[in-house]
Design a protein around this motif. Structure first.
Motif, PDB file in Angstrom:
ATOM      1  N   GLU A  12       0.821  -1.205   0.000  1.00  0.00           N
ATOM      2  CA  GLU A  12       0.000   0.000   0.000  1.00  0.00           C
ATOM      3  C   GLU A  12       0.861   1.263   0.000  1.00  0.00           C
ATOM      4  OE1 GLU A  12      -3.165   0.004  -0.369  1.00  0.00           O
ATOM      5  OE2 GLU A  12      -3.582  -2.131  -0.087  1.00  0.00           O
ATOM      6  N   ASP A  13       0.341   2.296  -0.707  1.00  0.00           N
ATOM      7  CA  ASP A  13       0.994   3.611  -0.708  1.00  0.00           C
ATOM      8  C   ASP A  13       2.436   3.532  -1.216  1.00  0.00           C
ATOM      9  OD1 ASP A  13       0.268   6.197  -0.380  1.00  0.00           O
ATOM     10  OD2 ASP A  13       0.545   6.269   1.785  1.00  0.00           O
ATOM     11  N   ILE A  14       2.652   2.694  -2.221  1.00  0.00           N
ATOM     12  CA  ILE A  14       4.013   2.450  -2.696  1.00  0.00           C
ATOM     13  C   ILE A  14       4.644   3.694  -3.308  1.00  0.00           C
ATOM     14  CG2 ILE A  14       3.446   1.696  -5.057  1.00  0.00           C
ATOM     15  CD1 ILE A  14       5.526  -0.575  -4.626  1.00  0.00           C
ATOM     16  N   THR A  15       3.823   4.627  -3.821  1.00  0.00           N
ATOM     17  CA  THR A  15       4.370   5.834  -4.449  1.00  0.00           C
ATOM     18  C   THR A  15       4.758   6.899  -3.422  1.00  0.00           C
ATOM     19  OG1 THR A  15       2.061   6.489  -4.837  1.00  0.00           O
ATOM     20  CG2 THR A  15       3.289   5.585  -6.713  1.00  0.00           C
ATOM     21  N   ARG A  16       4.668   6.549  -2.107  1.00  0.00           N
ATOM     22  CA  ARG A  16       5.173   7.441  -1.050  1.00  0.00           C
ATOM     23  C   ARG A  16       6.098   6.673  -0.105  1.00  0.00           C
ATOM     24  NH1 ARG A  16       0.519  10.945   1.710  1.00  0.00           N
ATOM     25  NH2 ARG A  16      -0.348   8.894   2.193  1.00  0.00           N
ATOM     26  N   ALA A  17       6.496   5.458  -0.492  1.00  0.00           N
ATOM     27  CA  ALA A  17       7.228   4.586   0.419  1.00  0.00           C
ATOM     28  C   ALA A  17       8.743   4.785   0.323  1.00  0.00           C
ATOM     29  CB  ALA A  17       6.881   3.128   0.116  1.00  0.00           C
ATOM     30  N   ASP A  18       9.434   4.265   1.310  1.00  0.00           N
ATOM     31  CA  ASP A  18      10.904   4.174   1.267  1.00  0.00           C
ATOM     32  C   ASP A  18      11.228   3.020   0.327  1.00  0.00           C
ATOM     33  OD1 ASP A  18      13.591   3.902   1.636  1.00  0.00           O
ATOM     34  OD2 ASP A  18      13.499   3.580   3.803  1.00  0.00           O
ATOM     35  N   PHE A  19      11.332   3.330  -0.935  1.00  0.00           N
ATOM     36  CA  PHE A  19      11.346   2.273  -1.943  1.00  0.00           C
ATOM     37  C   PHE A  19      12.597   1.411  -1.867  1.00  0.00           C
ATOM     38  CE2 PHE A  19      11.536   0.313  -6.102  1.00  0.00           C
ATOM     39  CZ  PHE A  19      10.218  -0.081  -6.288  1.00  0.00           C
ATOM     40  N   TYR A  20      13.773   2.033  -1.891  1.00  0.00           N
ATOM     41  CA  TYR A  20      15.023   1.251  -1.893  1.00  0.00           C
ATOM     42  C   TYR A  20      15.415   0.801  -0.493  1.00  0.00           C
ATOM     43  CZ  TYR A  20      15.429   2.921  -6.674  1.00  0.00           C
ATOM     44  OH  TYR A  20      15.188   3.182  -7.994  1.00  0.00           O
ATOM     45  N   GLY A  21      14.958   1.542   0.530  1.00  0.00           N
ATOM     46  CA  GLY A  21      15.305   1.158   1.894  1.00  0.00           C
ATOM     47  C   GLY A  21      14.426   0.061   2.452  1.00  0.00           C
ATOM     48  N   PHE A  22      13.179  -0.022   1.971  1.00  0.00           N
ATOM     49  CA  PHE A  22      12.266  -1.033   2.504  1.00  0.00           C
ATOM     50  C   PHE A  22      11.647  -1.928   1.433  1.00  0.00           C
ATOM     51  CE2 PHE A  22       7.912  -2.369   3.474  1.00  0.00           C
ATOM     52  CZ  PHE A  22       8.160  -3.216   4.542  1.00  0.00           C
ATOM     53  N   VAL A  23      11.028  -1.307   0.422  1.00  0.00           N
ATOM     54  CA  VAL A  23      10.238  -2.084  -0.532  1.00  0.00           C
ATOM     55  C   VAL A  23      11.083  -3.141  -1.244  1.00  0.00           C
ATOM     56  CG1 VAL A  23       8.849  -1.999  -2.639  1.00  0.00           C
ATOM     57  CG2 VAL A  23       8.562  -0.236  -0.885  1.00  0.00           C
ATOM     58  N   VAL A  24      12.182  -2.721  -1.870  1.00  0.00           N
ATOM     59  CA  VAL A  24      12.990  -3.666  -2.652  1.00  0.00           C
ATOM     60  C   VAL A  24      13.555  -4.792  -1.785  1.00  0.00           C
ATOM     61  CG1 VAL A  24      15.109  -3.921  -4.000  1.00  0.00           C
ATOM     62  CG2 VAL A  24      13.520  -2.072  -4.531  1.00  0.00           C
ATOM     63  N   PRO A  25      14.218  -4.497  -0.642  1.00  0.00           N
ATOM     64  CA  PRO A  25      14.735  -5.614   0.160  1.00  0.00           C
ATOM     65  C   PRO A  25      13.646  -6.526   0.726  1.00  0.00           C
ATOM     66  CG  PRO A  25      15.085  -3.504   1.278  1.00  0.00           C
ATOM     67  CD  PRO A  25      14.665  -3.194  -0.108  1.00  0.00           C
ATOM     68  N   ILE A  43       2.698  -9.958  -5.987  1.00  0.00           N
ATOM     69  CA  ILE A  43       3.009  -8.626  -5.479  1.00  0.00           C
ATOM     70  C   ILE A  43       2.072  -7.617  -6.132  1.00  0.00           C
ATOM     71  CG2 ILE A  43       4.766  -6.815  -5.306  1.00  0.00           C
ATOM     72  CD1 ILE A  43       5.344  -9.320  -3.613  1.00  0.00           C
ATOM     73  N   ARG A  44       1.420  -6.831  -5.291  1.00  0.00           N
ATOM     74  CA  ARG A  44       0.454  -5.840  -5.765  1.00  0.00           C
ATOM     75  C   ARG A  44       0.969  -4.450  -5.408  1.00  0.00           C
ATOM     76  NH1 ARG A  44      -5.212  -4.404  -3.178  1.00  0.00           N
ATOM     77  NH2 ARG A  44      -6.539  -4.094  -4.994  1.00  0.00           N
ATOM     78  N   ALA A  45       1.378  -3.686  -6.424  1.00  0.00           N
ATOM     79  CA  ALA A  45       1.886  -2.335  -6.215  1.00  0.00           C
ATOM     80  C   ALA A  45       0.721  -1.365  -6.183  1.00  0.00           C
ATOM     81  CB  ALA A  45       2.862  -1.965  -7.322  1.00  0.00           C
ATOM     82  N   CYS A  46       0.479  -0.776  -5.031  1.00  0.00           N
ATOM     83  CA  CYS A  46      -0.724   0.033  -4.833  1.00  0.00           C
ATOM     84  C   CYS A  46      -0.398   1.524  -4.777  1.00  0.00           C
ATOM     85  CB  CYS A  46      -1.423  -0.365  -3.536  1.00  0.00           C
ATOM     86  SG  CYS A  46      -1.868  -2.114  -3.444  1.00  0.00           S
ATOM     87  N   ASP A  47      -0.872   2.244  -5.771  1.00  0.00           N
ATOM     88  CA  ASP A  47      -0.757   3.701  -5.792  1.00  0.00           C
ATOM     89  C   ASP A  47      -1.982   4.254  -5.077  1.00  0.00           C
ATOM     90  OD1 ASP A  47       0.063   6.274  -6.353  1.00  0.00           O
ATOM     91  OD2 ASP A  47      -0.686   6.258  -8.413  1.00  0.00           O
ATOM     92  N   THR A  48      -1.992   4.104  -3.763  1.00  0.00           N
ATOM     93  CA  THR A  48      -3.185   4.302  -2.955  1.00  0.00           C
ATOM     94  C   THR A  48      -3.765   5.709  -3.036  1.00  0.00           C
ATOM     95  OG1 THR A  48      -2.146   2.745  -1.433  1.00  0.00           O
ATOM     96  CG2 THR A  48      -4.127   3.839  -0.659  1.00  0.00           C
ATOM     97  N   MET A  49      -2.903   6.696  -3.238  1.00  0.00           N
ATOM     98  CA  MET A  49      -3.361   8.081  -3.277  1.00  0.00           C
ATOM     99  C   MET A  49      -3.261   8.697  -4.672  1.00  0.00           C
ATOM    100  SD  MET A  49      -4.179   8.483  -0.085  1.00  0.00           S
ATOM    101  CE  MET A  49      -4.293  10.224   0.264  1.00  0.00           C
ATOM    102  N   GLY A  50      -2.935   7.889  -5.658  1.00  0.00           N
ATOM    103  CA  GLY A  50      -2.876   8.373  -7.030  1.00  0.00           C
ATOM    104  C   GLY A  50      -1.707   9.292  -7.332  1.00  0.00           C
ATOM    105  N   TYR A  51      -0.614   9.155  -6.577  1.00  0.00           N
ATOM    106  CA  TYR A  51       0.541  10.038  -6.759  1.00  0.00           C
ATOM    107  C   TYR A  51       1.431   9.644  -7.939  1.00  0.00           C
ATOM    108  CZ  TYR A  51      -0.237  12.315  -2.238  1.00  0.00           C
ATOM    109  OH  TYR A  51      -0.771  13.040  -1.200  1.00  0.00           O
ATOM    110  N   LEU A  82       3.174  -9.880 -10.819  1.00  0.00           N
ATOM    111  CA  LEU A  82       3.148  -8.455 -10.471  1.00  0.00           C
ATOM    112  C   LEU A  82       1.899  -7.787 -11.036  1.00  0.00           C
ATOM    113  CD1 LEU A  82       4.537  -5.985  -9.218  1.00  0.00           C
ATOM    114  CD2 LEU A  82       5.774  -5.689 -11.377  1.00  0.00           C
ATOM    115  N   GLU A  83       1.176  -7.061 -10.180  1.00  0.00           N
ATOM    116  CA  GLU A  83      -0.003  -6.331 -10.629  1.00  0.00           C
ATOM    117  C   GLU A  83       0.018  -4.907 -10.083  1.00  0.00           C
ATOM    118  OE1 GLU A  83      -3.582  -7.507  -7.638  1.00  0.00           O
ATOM    119  OE2 GLU A  83      -2.811  -9.163  -8.862  1.00  0.00           O
ATOM    120  N   TRP A  84      -0.678  -4.029 -10.778  1.00  0.00           N
ATOM    121  CA  TRP A  84      -0.726  -2.615 -10.420  1.00  0.00           C
ATOM    122  C   TRP A  84      -2.124  -2.253  -9.957  1.00  0.00           C
ATOM    123  CZ3 TRP A  84       2.384   1.506  -9.747  1.00  0.00           C
ATOM    124  CH2 TRP A  84       1.805   2.781  -9.774  1.00  0.00           C
ATOM    125  N   HIS A  85      -2.180  -1.457  -8.886  1.00  0.00           N
ATOM    126  CA  HIS A  85      -3.472  -0.992  -8.359  1.00  0.00           C
ATOM    127  C   HIS A  85      -3.388   0.523  -8.236  1.00  0.00           C
ATOM    128  CE1 HIS A  85      -7.142  -1.137  -5.801  1.00  0.00           C
ATOM    129  NE2 HIS A  85      -6.588  -0.071  -5.239  1.00  0.00           N
TER     130      HIS A  85
END
Length: 276
Positions: A12-25, A43-51, A82-85
């Motif tokens: 959730e909220d992947i477009t505001r996440a710590d991508f390289y520090g958390f998501v990738v590892p 894996i479901r990549a969720c752009d929860t806020m449309g950013y 992999l899917e996009w939301h």
């Protein structure tokens, strides 16, 4: 996973996440577990806020293509898992979903008519047409069902579809201008985005106003009375001129609203009865 459950990880909220520090590892560890157990992890990549945006050079984590590329190349997620939301807060849901497809996500989440929280989700009917345009085929999908579903939602469920909505709104393939109607009568490709009768079972329509002219009135008559070929009304037919005179008089008297179908039916019947 020990019990045989196939997990799906919603980031959730992947477009505001710590991508390289958390998501990738984190996702990379999930892929290791998947490989060890033989159980696929979706894996479901969720752009929860449309950013999410698709502009070249966008920094992470707002880059849609960057999210998908990094999940597949650096977190080792197979494309089929992999899917996009996406949400539509910034009018980007369809565009973002298409880019997610193009950069390697095998699926995108969608809802009928984009119905969803806040501004809604990615419209399913929009992705049908995105798919067809990207692949050059509908692969067996029947888009006329989209029209049936829209009618069901309005007539049975009571859902109000905004009239400007692409593919399903009542104004989607309707014109008011006589010059457009004239072009459509000569060749539908001039002013209709595709063969809406064949693909959506929705013939183009004309709404009569002070700008419709004789071409618009002739089309309305032919559409309502199902006149074709040699039986069709032309722009110079007497009934067309009489109806146009009535329409012009309405607006000369100060009318600002569109002419309704009910008014046109009553008017056309009265003129035809008088001629007979």
């Amino acid at each position: 996973m020990e019990t045989g459950v196939r997990p799906r990880c919603h980031l959730e909220d992947i477009t505001r996440a710590d991508f390289y520090g958390f998501v990738v590892p984190f996702v990379a560890e999930l892929m290791k577990l998947s490989e060890e157990t033989g159980i696929p992890v979706k894996i479901r990549a969720c752009d929860t806020m449309g950013y999410g945006v698709t502009f070249p050079g966008t920094v992470m984590p707002r880059s849609v293509q960057g999210v998908v590329y990094n999940l597949t190349h650096h977190a080792n997620v197979p494309h089929e898992l992999l899917e996009w939301h996406g949400h539509n807060d910034f009018h980007r849901a369809v565009n973002n979903a298409s880019y997610a497809w193009l950069y390697g996500a095998s699926g995108v989440n969608a809802s009928l008519f984009g119905i969803g929280e806040r501004t809604g989700n990615t419209p399913l009917e929009a992705m049908v047409f995105e798919y067809a345009q990207l692949r050059g085929t509908l692969d067996g999908m029947d888009p006329t069902v989209i029209t049936e579903l829209a009618e069901y939602y309005e007539k049975v469920i009571g859902y109000t579809i905004p009239p400007m909505t692409p593919f399903i709104g009542k104004n989607f393939n309707v014109t008011r201008a006589g010059i457009h109607a004239d072009g459509l009568l000569k060749n539908e490709e001039i002013y209709n985005i595709f063969d809406t009768t064949k693909i959506l079972n929705r013939p183009w329509r004309i709404v009569i106003s002070n700008t419709s002219g004789t071409a618009g009135i002739a089309h309305w008559l032919n559409s309502h009375y199902q006149r074709k070929g040699g039986e069709a009304f032309g722009k110079r037919d007497p009934i067309v001129f009489k109806m146009k005179d009535w329409v012009d008089a309405q607006y000369e008297d100060g009318r600002v609203t569109l002419i309704t179908d009910e008014e046109l039916i009553t008017l056309s019947k009265a003129i035809m009865e008088a001629e007979n």
